[in-house]
Design a protein around this motif. Structure first.
Motif, mmCIF file in Angstrom:
data_model
loop_
_atom_site.group_PDB
_atom_site.id
_atom_site.type_symbol
_atom_site.label_atom_id
_atom_site.label_comp_id
_atom_site.label_asym_id
_atom_site.label_seq_id
_atom_site.Cartn_x
_atom_site.Cartn_y
_atom_site.Cartn_z
ATOM 1 N N ARG A 144 -17.514 -36.887 -53.792
ATOM 2 C CA ARG A 144 -16.896 -37.438 -52.592
ATOM 3 C C ARG A 144 -15.662 -38.193 -53.062
ATOM 4 O O ARG A 144 -15.787 -39.241 -53.707
ATOM 5 N N LYS A 150 -29.053 -29.284 -41.782
ATOM 6 C CA LYS A 150 -28.406 -29.798 -42.990
ATOM 7 C C LYS A 150 -27.646 -28.734 -43.773
ATOM 8 O O LYS A 150 -26.490 -28.973 -44.169
ATOM 9 N N ASP A 157 -19.627 -43.215 -38.502
ATOM 10 C CA ASP A 157 -20.199 -42.718 -39.752
ATOM 11 C C ASP A 157 -19.378 -41.556 -40.307
ATOM 12 O O ASP A 157 -19.175 -41.448 -41.526
ATOM 13 N N VAL A 158 -18.928 -40.664 -39.424
ATOM 14 C CA VAL A 158 -18.079 -39.552 -39.876
ATOM 15 C C VAL A 158 -16.782 -40.089 -40.462
ATOM 16 O O VAL A 158 -16.305 -39.625 -41.507
ATOM 17 N N GLU A 167 -14.632 -41.954 -47.675
ATOM 18 C CA GLU A 167 -15.168 -41.748 -49.022
ATOM 19 C C GLU A 167 -14.533 -40.542 -49.688
ATOM 20 O O GLU A 167 -14.414 -40.482 -50.915
ATOM 21 N N GLU A 168 -14.137 -39.565 -48.883
ATOM 22 C CA GLU A 168 -13.493 -38.358 -49.415
ATOM 23 C C GLU A 168 -12.025 -38.601 -49.765
ATOM 24 O O GLU A 168 -11.361 -37.714 -50.295
ATOM 25 N N HIS A 188 -18.920 -29.004 -43.854
ATOM 26 C CA HIS A 188 -18.175 -30.129 -44.430
ATOM 27 C C HIS A 188 -17.376 -29.680 -45.649
ATOM 28 O O HIS A 188 -16.206 -30.045 -45.811
ATOM 29 N N TYR A 247 -21.077 -37.426 -56.293
ATOM 30 C CA TYR A 247 -22.065 -37.669 -55.234
ATOM 31 C C TYR A 247 -23.448 -37.171 -55.626
ATOM 32 O O TYR A 247 -24.445 -37.861 -55.466
ATOM 33 N N ASP A 277 -16.301 -43.012 -41.853
ATOM 34 C CA ASP A 277 -16.603 -43.628 -43.140
ATOM 35 C C ASP A 277 -16.811 -42.571 -44.224
ATOM 36 O O ASP A 277 -16.416 -42.764 -45.382
ATOM 37 N N LEU A 278 -17.437 -41.453 -43.859
ATOM 38 C CA LEU A 278 -17.636 -40.362 -44.812
ATOM 39 C C LEU A 278 -16.296 -39.773 -45.249
ATOM 40 O O LEU A 278 -16.052 -39.543 -46.443
ATOM 41 N N LEU A 279 -15.408 -39.531 -44.292
ATOM 42 C CA LEU A 279 -14.087 -38.995 -44.629
ATOM 43 C C LEU A 279 -13.283 -39.990 -45.462
ATOM 44 O O LEU A 279 -12.489 -39.591 -46.323
ATOM 45 N N VAL A 328 -20.742 -42.376 -56.551
ATOM 46 C CA VAL A 328 -20.635 -43.079 -55.276
ATOM 47 C C VAL A 328 -21.713 -44.166 -55.199
ATOM 48 O O VAL A 328 -22.601 -44.245 -56.056
#
Length: 415
Positions: free
Chosen positions: A354, A216, A46-47, A53-54, A223, A359, A49-51, A265
């Motif tokens: 993102r 959070k 997941d991390v 997206e960045e 992040h 986002y 995939d997030l990066l 996004v």
């Protein structure tokens, strides 16, 4: 799983697997992501995939392959025991060599831009990211989250040679107690290119969503800082101001909902703070835009920019919104019949991106001032104002402190 697994040649001639997440742009700067003690599990994917997206192309190598291939553990008590046993038998030096092999493999991929490379890691990976930044000259930027044992390797920092290093430390981390954290801050804090952040009141793994210690606000701030460091060192360079202008154009000029959503996004959200209107996720936000926002605004609604601050991945916009309340405005004045009154209101938007896509939006304004201007709130005796708030934002010479009954009493008092 959004990415795919690829094989990485090790220095020994053997091969090991790595999860590959490709940049949203199809090609982007390369990052090797180093696992927690739980292996290349869903959280690490997941991390990655997030990066992606960045804007980054991310490779997550199986660093346990010499002990056991394909480790993918959850966070149960049984899995924690197994993960800790693997951690105790892990060879850090060989792990850094596997990171070197991963960087070489990553750079050879079509999905990776030729240029600077980065390493990001969590827990065990946090220390490995630090060691990779110190030992591997091809690492231009290393980011470590709550790395365990860095205080025992401070002498390695000589190898940084001014390259960028970001470390995120948790105040309540039992694996990095106050003495260890103090040693890290003392040993690394004054070095060029090093950024150290201590997050108060949070524990180890504060950036792991769904984890027991997830926090959070701290995770989002960490992040943002990580992306800022990666952007400065590796890129990519997105023109956030132009991207934001394109989004606004479709909201207020073309009033085209599909075009507005195309600037965002896959699962965005919008929150108008005073009235809690907006939407979370594509379906809900598209519904909100279509039926309660884009086609629901007065025809003379206009925005006057005051200031704009552009960061690595977000914009803060200060502006004045003007309109005639000649139709019901669901998102600002839900359930209030048109009054025909003219409104001028200062607003603030915090807009997060993102990569090249928007986002979220957090939009703020003074609802009391709006209610005063449309005649629903009598300002007499209350510390609120109407259109004067917008006028004073445009002209700072307008009188200050007019709502303070005590202001006149200090006129003759010494400073």
């Amino acid at each position: 799983m959004k990415g795919r697994y690829v094989s990485v040649p090790a220095a020994s001639g053997e091969q090991f697997q790595a999860y590959l997440a490709t940049s949203v742009d199809g090609r982007g700067p390369g990052i090797v992501l180093c696992q927690e003690i739980f292996g290349v599990n869903q959280a690490m994917r997941d991390v990655a995939d997030l990066l992606a997206e960045e804007g980054y192309t991310v490779l997550v190598p199986d660093l346990y392959w010499r002990q056991e291939r394909g480790v993918d553990l959850a966070y149960t008590e049984a899995d924690f025991g197994r993960a800790f046993a693997l951690y105790q038998g892990f060879n850090e030096a060989l792990g850094v060599e596997d990171i070197r092999s991963s960087l070489q493999a990553l750079k050879a991929l079509d999905e990776c831009n030729a240029g600077e490379l980065g390493v990001v890691g969590y827990c065990l990976g946090g220390k490995l990211a630090y060691l990779a930044g110190c030992r591997l000259p091809e690492v231009a930027c290393a980011v470590g989250y709550y790395g365990v044992g860095i205080e025992h390797a401070l002498q390695e920092a000589e190898g940084l040679q001014g390259r960028r290093l970001v470390l995120h430390l948790a105040e309540l981390d039992a694996y990095c107690p106050v003495e260890a954290r103090a040693a890290i801050v003392e040993g690394l804090g004054r070095l060029p290119g090093v950024e150290l952040y201590v997050y108060p009141g949070v524990d180890h793994a504060f950036a792991r969503p769904q984890g027991d210690h997830y926090n959070k606000p701290a995770a989002l701030l960490a992040h943002e800082r990580s992306i800022a460091a990666l952007r400065r060192t590796l890129g990519p360079d997105y023109n956030l101001s132009d991207l934001w202008e394109e989004h606004i154009r479709h909201e207020f000029d073309t009033r085209d909902v599909p075009a507005t959503m195309a600037t965002m996004v896959a699962e965005p959200y919008v929150n108008h703070i005073p009235t809690m209107t907006g939407g979370v996720g594509y379906r809900e936000l598209s519904r909100f835009y279509q039926h309660h926002f884009v086609h629901n605004n007065p025809k003379d609604m206009a925005l006057t920019p005051i200031s704009r601050t552009v960061g690595a991945s977000q914009i803060v916009d200060e502006f004045i919104m003007t309109f005639t309340h000649d139709s019901e405005i669901d998102w600002m004045l839900p359930g209030v019949a048109p009054t025909g009154k003219r409104v001028e209101i200062p607003m603030l938007g915090v807009v997060k991106f993102r990569g090249p896509k928007l986002y979220h939006e957090h939009i703020y304004w003074d609802q009391a001032s709006v209610l005063v201007q449309i005649g629903l709130l009598d300002p007499t005796g209350l510390p609120v104002a109407g259109r004067e708030t917008a006028q004073k934002l445009l002209d700072e010479s307008q009188p200050s402190n007019t709502l303070m009954p005590s202001w006149a009493s200090s006129a003759d008092k010494s400073r």
